[in-house]
Design a protein around this motif. Structure first.
Motif, PDB file in Angstrom:
ATOM      1  N   PRO A  65     -31.934 -15.708  19.579  1.00 35.51           N
ATOM      2  CA  PRO A  65     -32.647 -15.063  17.807  1.00 35.51           C
ATOM      3  C   PRO A  65     -33.901 -14.099  18.475  1.00 35.51           C
ATOM      4  O   PRO A  65     -34.959 -14.693  19.002  1.00 35.51           O
ATOM      5  CB  PRO A  65     -32.805 -15.972  16.977  1.00 35.51           C
ATOM      6  CG  PRO A  65     -32.075 -17.279  17.015  1.00 35.51           C
ATOM      7  CD  PRO A  65     -31.715 -17.495  18.839  1.00 35.51           C
ATOM      8  N   SER A  66     -33.448 -13.107  17.849  1.00 31.75           N
ATOM      9  CA  SER A  66     -35.491 -11.983  18.082  1.00 31.75           C
ATOM     10  C   SER A  66     -35.440 -12.035  16.739  1.00 31.75           C
ATOM     11  O   SER A  66     -34.863 -11.228  15.504  1.00 31.75           O
ATOM     12  CB  SER A  66     -34.893 -11.210  18.438  1.00 31.75           C
ATOM     13  OG  SER A  66     -35.852 -10.565  18.210  1.00 31.75           O
ATOM     14  N   ALA A  67     -36.615 -11.701  16.099  1.00 31.81           N
ATOM     15  CA  ALA A  67     -37.116 -11.344  14.652  1.00 31.81           C
ATOM     16  C   ALA A  67     -37.415  -9.872  15.047  1.00 31.81           C
ATOM     17  O   ALA A  67     -36.803  -9.311  13.733  1.00 31.81           O
ATOM     18  CB  ALA A  67     -39.304 -11.598  14.772  1.00 31.81           C
ATOM     19  N   VAL A  68     -37.069  -9.631  16.313  1.00 23.56           N
ATOM     20  CA  VAL A  68     -37.646  -8.154  16.014  1.00 23.56           C
ATOM     21  C   VAL A  68     -36.216  -7.218  16.589  1.00 23.56           C
ATOM     22  O   VAL A  68     -35.699  -5.620  17.144  1.00 23.56           O
ATOM     23  CB  VAL A  68     -39.091  -7.653  16.805  1.00 23.56           C
ATOM     24  CG1 VAL A  68     -40.208  -7.925  16.474  1.00 23.56           C
ATOM     25  CG2 VAL A  68     -38.192  -7.954  18.512  1.00 23.56           C
ATOM     26  N   THR A 116     -33.427 -21.156  16.921  1.00 18.28           N
ATOM     27  CA  THR A 116     -35.088 -20.083  17.389  1.00 18.28           C
ATOM     28  C   THR A 116     -35.693 -18.896  18.194  1.00 18.28           C
ATOM     29  O   THR A 116     -35.063 -18.786  18.579  1.00 18.28           O
ATOM     30  CB  THR A 116     -35.937 -21.040  17.568  1.00 18.28           C
ATOM     31  OG1 THR A 116     -36.248 -21.363  18.537  1.00 18.28           O
ATOM     32  CG2 THR A 116     -35.696 -22.210  16.785  1.00 18.28           C
ATOM     33  N   ALA A 117     -35.975 -18.620  17.325  1.00 16.79           N
ATOM     34  CA  ALA A 117     -36.579 -16.678  17.508  1.00 16.79           C
ATOM     35  C   ALA A 117     -38.132 -17.366  18.858  1.00 16.79           C
ATOM     36  O   ALA A 117     -38.334 -17.522  18.265  1.00 16.79           O
ATOM     37  CB  ALA A 117     -36.831 -16.142  16.077  1.00 16.79           C
ATOM     38  N   GLY A 121     -39.651 -11.690  21.444  1.00 16.60           N
ATOM     39  CA  GLY A 121     -38.232 -10.765  20.830  1.00 16.60           C
ATOM     40  C   GLY A 121     -37.668 -11.098  21.535  1.00 16.60           C
ATOM     41  O   GLY A 121     -36.409 -10.066  21.322  1.00 16.60           O
ATOM     42  N   ILE A 122     -38.702 -11.045  23.033  1.00 18.42           N
ATOM     43  CA  ILE A 122     -36.654  -9.790  23.810  1.00 18.42           C
ATOM     44  C   ILE A 122     -36.675 -11.288  25.324  1.00 18.42           C
ATOM     45  O   ILE A 122     -37.205 -10.933  26.181  1.00 18.42           O
ATOM     46  CB  ILE A 122     -37.584  -8.970  24.717  1.00 18.42           C
ATOM     47  CG1 ILE A 122     -39.358  -8.748  24.266  1.00 18.42           C
ATOM     48  CG2 ILE A 122     -37.566  -7.561  23.625  1.00 18.42           C
ATOM     49  CD1 ILE A 122     -39.800  -7.179  25.618  1.00 18.42           C
ATOM     50  N   ASP A 123     -36.573 -12.981  24.578  1.00 22.81           N
ATOM     51  CA  ASP A 123     -36.932 -13.307  26.078  1.00 22.81           C
ATOM     52  C   ASP A 123     -35.685 -12.866  26.861  1.00 22.81           C
ATOM     53  O   ASP A 123     -34.932 -13.200  26.232  1.00 22.81           O
ATOM     54  CB  ASP A 123     -36.960 -14.655  25.049  1.00 22.81           C
ATOM     55  CG  ASP A 123     -37.143 -16.118  26.374  1.00 22.81           C
ATOM     56  OD1 ASP A 123     -36.988 -15.485  27.195  1.00 22.81           O
ATOM     57  OD2 ASP A 123     -37.456 -17.361  25.458  1.00 22.81           O
ATOM     58  N   PRO A 124     -36.263 -13.084  28.195  1.00 27.33           N
ATOM     59  CA  PRO A 124     -34.663 -12.507  28.794  1.00 27.33           C
ATOM     60  C   PRO A 124     -33.932 -14.259  28.734  1.00 27.33           C
ATOM     61  O   PRO A 124     -32.696 -14.453  29.925  1.00 27.33           O
ATOM     62  CB  PRO A 124     -35.429 -12.081  30.219  1.00 27.33           C
ATOM     63  CG  PRO A 124     -36.652 -13.340  30.127  1.00 27.33           C
ATOM     64  CD  PRO A 124     -37.080 -12.735  29.151  1.00 27.33           C
ATOM     65  N   HIS A 125     -33.917 -15.411  28.890  1.00 25.09           N
ATOM     66  CA  HIS A 125     -33.623 -16.365  29.232  1.00 25.09           C
ATOM     67  C   HIS A 125     -33.406 -17.225  28.195  1.00 25.09           C
ATOM     68  O   HIS A 125     -33.585 -16.798  27.162  1.00 25.09           O
ATOM     69  CB  HIS A 125     -34.625 -17.317  30.201  1.00 25.09           C
ATOM     70  CG  HIS A 125     -35.210 -16.746  31.480  1.00 25.09           C
ATOM     71  ND1 HIS A 125     -36.512 -16.086  30.994  1.00 25.09           N
ATOM     72  CD2 HIS A 125     -34.707 -16.520  32.293  1.00 25.09           C
ATOM     73  CE1 HIS A 125     -36.592 -15.594  32.185  1.00 25.09           C
ATOM     74  NE2 HIS A 125     -35.167 -15.568  33.158  1.00 25.09           N
ATOM     75  N   ILE A 126     -32.028 -18.508  28.382  1.00 26.56           N
ATOM     76  CA  ILE A 126     -32.189 -19.107  27.452  1.00 26.56           C
ATOM     77  C   ILE A 126     -32.118 -20.601  28.517  1.00 26.56           C
ATOM     78  O   ILE A 126     -31.961 -20.373  29.250  1.00 26.56           O
ATOM     79  CB  ILE A 126     -30.509 -19.203  27.168  1.00 26.56           C
ATOM     80  CG1 ILE A 126     -28.916 -19.075  28.299  1.00 26.56           C
ATOM     81  CG2 ILE A 126     -31.120 -18.318  25.163  1.00 26.56           C
ATOM     82  CD1 ILE A 126     -27.785 -18.697  27.685  1.00 26.56           C
ATOM     83  N   SER A 127     -32.270 -21.832  27.920  1.00 29.45           N
ATOM     84  CA  SER A 127     -31.701 -23.406  28.029  1.00 29.45           C
ATOM     85  C   SER A 127     -30.532 -23.182  29.161  1.00 29.45           C
ATOM     86  O   SER A 127     -29.461 -22.635  28.683  1.00 29.45           O
ATOM     87  CB  SER A 127     -32.599 -24.278  27.527  1.00 29.45           C
ATOM     88  OG  SER A 127     -30.885 -24.663  27.022  1.00 29.45           O
ATOM     89  N   VAL A 128     -30.393 -24.280  29.796  1.00 30.51           N
ATOM     90  CA  VAL A 128     -29.107 -24.768  30.477  1.00 30.51           C
ATOM     91  C   VAL A 128     -28.031 -25.738  29.213  1.00 30.51           C
ATOM     92  O   VAL A 128     -26.839 -25.093  29.333  1.00 30.51           O
ATOM     93  CB  VAL A 128     -29.258 -25.374  31.222  1.00 30.51           C
ATOM     94  CG1 VAL A 128     -27.585 -26.415  32.575  1.00 30.51           C
ATOM     95  CG2 VAL A 128     -30.002 -25.064  32.521  1.00 30.51           C
ATOM     96  N   GLN A 129     -28.571 -25.997  28.739  1.00 30.33           N
ATOM     97  CA  GLN A 129     -27.558 -27.025  27.658  1.00 30.33           C
ATOM     98  C   GLN A 129     -27.033 -25.777  26.838  1.00 30.33           C
ATOM     99  O   GLN A 129     -26.259 -25.229  26.669  1.00 30.33           O
ATOM    100  CB  GLN A 129     -28.685 -27.533  26.735  1.00 30.33           C
ATOM    101  CG  GLN A 129     -27.999 -27.468  25.481  1.00 30.33           C
ATOM    102  CD  GLN A 129     -26.822 -28.582  25.125  1.00 30.33           C
ATOM    103  OE1 GLN A 129     -26.813 -29.246  27.001  1.00 30.33           O
ATOM    104  NE2 GLN A 129     -25.598 -29.774  24.629  1.00 30.33           N
ATOM    105  N   ALA A 130     -27.900 -24.076  25.960  1.00 29.38           N
ATOM    106  CA  ALA A 130     -27.735 -22.574  25.518  1.00 29.38           C
ATOM    107  C   ALA A 130     -26.170 -22.621  25.507  1.00 29.38           C
ATOM    108  O   ALA A 130     -25.930 -21.679  25.444  1.00 29.38           O
ATOM    109  CB  ALA A 130     -29.290 -22.244  25.171  1.00 29.38           C
TER     110      ALA A 130
END
Lengths: 183, 567
Positions: A65-68, A116-117, A121-130
């Motif tokens: 999720p991103s706040a922007v 969680t954001a 707001g431009i995080d290029p990654h997610i965790s492996v579990q995600a």
């Protein structure tokens, strides 16, 4: 004070030339020597790997999720406090949305980074579990086997730095590009 | 071992390993001894002085040093105001960003000239590239100011009676060119090689894989971020600072940027030992600072890795810890480590949103700024610590019934008055300003509804944090605060001004007065200041003066929030 004023003004202009001009030019010169694959440049497909993109369609792995709204010209976080009731209601809503789109997933399997954001707001990654909790949805909608999707996740997983420091993570854009390559 | 914890331990080990030789080098620069960089910098420095019409060999006393410092800072203030209020039509503005309003320009100018880097604007939309470059200039020379004036205090602490304490301009130029500049080039290169933009082109745009339009702000980011981290400045190129993946692309750059925060502040302690030839004293100072830092750090990492209790109560596993406002590539441990680094020093850059951290981590970041001398800002961190040393010498002198002496100089009523005034100024500014803003908000919550993004105790913490950050010349924020209003711009600007210059004037005055006094050689009756007993005394003074004066305010904010979240 008076005897200091003229030297102070002159010294300030020398500083200005040295740090705004010469220092900047040196760094600019160094940055020209950076090989294109590690510099800030678009990939062949015309994307920036560093800059997170919004993914909310069911056929793609979702990004955080991103706040922007993934605006890379106005990045930022939500700045919501940990006990803010409005914020906690928003988290609830995100959990519910996720469960609607991923009915086979149990609530306790959802990792926190998916609801969680991020700070930028431009995080290029997610965790492996995600990524793993989205496998069932992706395999169903794309009509491919779960094993294939898991294999892509494995090849796209970035180990901690030197295998020792920091987090394990996956670049969502690369993951989804690899997914599109399958079909 | 957990790779996140290992990353944190490695960052600390590397910064200490680098700070020891750097401290020696800084000591040599202060002592005008030969170094291997002289070949490059001797001609550059003499060109600086020739062009500015300055004779760097004229010795100054402490008052002349302060006059020179304040005069040149005034010049910087005026130039900065002119640029920031006229950016829109000046060159290097490819995105067509507007000029700043007068109150915002005042706040930003004060913020950067005082080495605070509090930002009530967002870099992407609030500044042209010329604006960014001029702020980068202050990042170099305001940090240089802190280092130079700290060198003056070091010189005053030597075993001799003298009023001549070197030349301010010479120390300022040496600090900027010989210490900050080479380090900044190295860090900027590391960033550029890891994908940080360094260009003067304007925004880029692209169509995302899902088919949406996305705009991407660019600019001379690598050059800017390097000095922002090294000079305990902290003002980011982008709004969310080093959380932004262009400003801080990966875990390696995160390590480099985090190490840059602590590098010079720790090296200054070792430089003290080198300049005074008192290694043991430097080790005692380093020991006290390190213990204080660890006491803030360890619980913060624990709470961030444990996650937000309210989210745990919803039945979500938080294996990665509290992730609101954090980036996946750094993780909770490295974010908490940065948060305590940036608040113990007066850096103020962030790689995660402090506003969204768990309540007690919020408190430890506040405490770091309230104490403001566990390593502290470049140069000025030691000046704050110096005040606590003077207080500890006086108190322990009274306890054992001896005339208080520090490094062979008698400490008398005048010095004590100055030290007490400076020690109390910081709590006074923070608490009075927070009280005024809380009063305004409580009187009229509808008019000021835009101020607070979070209700209740956390809202109070947002205001407390803003003034603590201003007074500590830190610059980080609980960014939920709607702070670009005339009230916040002007109030924070005034707090930053007072909290920068008075805590420079005070310690320099004390050191200058002491330097003039007769040197009394150590005897059996001298209170030894390079022992662990004395280190403990200093720590106790810090705990009593700094931490306890803030305890009631912390109780109303983060502590109350923590206990209410346990329900």
């Amino acid at each position: 004070m008076k005897s200091n004023l003229l030297p102070a003004i002159r010294l300030t202009f020398v500083f200005l030339v040295f740090f705004c001009g010469i220092y900047t030019m040196i760094v600019l010169g160094i940055s020209r020597m950076v090989p294109s694959e590690s510099s800030f440049a678009k990939t062949k497909k015309g994307y920036y790997e560093n800059v997170g993109q919004k993914f909310s369609q069911d056929k793609y792995f979702w990004s955080r999720p991103s706040a922007v709204g993934y605006n890379a010209a106005g990045s930022g976080g939500s700045n919501k406090g940990p006990t803010n009731p409005d914020y906690l209601a928003e988290i609830h809503a995100r959990i519910d949305t996720f469960m609607v789109h991923n009915p086979e997933i149990k609530k306790e399997e959802i990792p926190a980074d998916l609801i969680t954001a991020s700070g930028s707001g431009i995080d290029p990654h997610i965790s492996v579990q995600a990524a793993k909790v989205q496998v069932k949805r992706i395999s169903k909608i794309r009509n491919i086997s779960e094993d294939q999707v898991i294999k892509i996740i494995e090849t796209q997983t970035e180990k901690p730095l030197l295998g020792l420091f920091g987090t394990e993570k996956i670049n969502v854009l690369n993951l989804n590009l690899a997914l599109d390559n399958l079909n | 071992m957990n790779t996140e914890i290992l990353g944190v331990i490695t960052m600390y080990a590397i910064v200490v390993a680098l700070a020891i030789p750097l401290g020696r080098y800084i000591g040599k620069v202060f002592n005008y001894e030969n170094t291997w960089l002289d070949k490059i910098f001797n001609p550059i420095d003499s060109l600086f002085f020739k062009l500015s019409g300055i004779d760097p060999s004229i010795e100054m006393n402490w008052k002349q040093h302060l006059t020179a410092l304040l005069t040149i800072n005034l010049v910087w203030f005026i130039l900065s105001m002119l640029v920031l209020t006229n950016m829109s039509w000046l060159p290097l503005n490819p995105d067509g960003n507007p000029s700043m309003s007068a109150d915002l320009a005042f706040n930003t100018t004060v913020s950067f000239v005082t080495n605070t880097n509090l930002q009530h604007y967002s870099g992407e939309t609030g500044l042209s590239y010329l604006g960014q470059l001029i702020l980068m200039l202050w990042q170099f020379i305001s940090a240089g100011t802190g280092i130079a004036i700290c060198a003056v205090v070091f010189m005053a602490m030597k075993e001799r009676a003298t009023s001549s304490l070197g030349n301010f301009y010479s120390l300022l130029v040496r600090s900027c060119t010989r210490i900050l500049f080479p380090l900044a080039v190295i860090v900027a290169a590391l960033l550029a090689f890891n994908g940080t933009p360094m260009t003067f082109e304007g925004k880029d745009s692209l169509t995302t894989l899902e088919g949406e339009q996305q705009q991407i702000s660019r600019g001379p980011v690598a050059a800017f971020v390097a000095i922002k981290q090294l000079g305990t400045n902290g003002g980011g190129f982008y709004g969310p600072n080093s959380t932004n993946p262009m400003e801080n692309p990966n875990y390696f750059t995160n390590m480099a940027e985090t190490i840059s925060i602590f590098l010079i502040p720790i090296a200054m302690v070792f430089a003290l030992g080198y300049v005074l030839k008192r290694k043991k004293l430097a080790l005692v100072v380093f020991g006290v600072m390190t213990i204080g830092f660890l006491l803030l750090l360890i619980p913060s990492i624990y709470f961030e890795m444990n996650g937000n209790t309210a989210i745990t109560n919803m039945g979500i596993q938080q294996n990665m810890g509290s992730m609101e406002g954090k980036e996946v590539r750094f993780g909770a441990a490295a974010s908490a480590y940065w948060a305590i680094n940036t608040t113990c020093t007066s850096n103020g850059s962030v790689n995660a949103m402090h506003d969204s951290m768990t309540p007690l981590t919020g408190m430890f970041t506040l405490l770091g700024m309230m104490i403001n001398s566990f390593y502290g800002g470049v140069g000025v961190g030691f000046l704050n610590f110096y005040i606590f040393i003077i207080l500890a010498v006086f108190i322990s002198g009274l306890m054992v019934g001896r005339t208080p002496e520090f490094l062979g100089k008698k400490i008398e009523a005048k010095e004590m008055k100055i030290a007490m005034f400076i020690a109390l100024l910081h709590p006074f500014l923070i608490l009075v300003a927070t009280a005024i803003s809380s009063h305004l908000y409580a009187q009229d919550p509808t008019t000021y509804a835009g101020w607070l993004a979070n209700p209740g105790f956390h809202g109070f913490s947002e205001m407390l944090y803003e003034f603590t950050s201003s007074s500590a010349n830190n610059g980080s924020g609980f960014e939920g605060l709607g702070d670009n209003t005339p009230f916040w711009n002007i109030a924070c600007g005034l707090v930053m001004l007072l909290a920068r210059y008075l805590p420079i004037i005070g310690p320099v005055a004390i050191a200058g007065i002491l330097a003039n006094k007769k040197y009394i050689p150590e005897s059996n009756g001298t209170l030894k200041t390079d022992t662990s007993t004395f280190g403990f005394m200093v720590f106790a003074v810090i705990a009593i003066v700094a931490a306890l004066s803030f305890f009631p305010a912390l109780t109303l904010g983060p502590i109350a929030e923590y206990f209410s979240s346990l329900k």
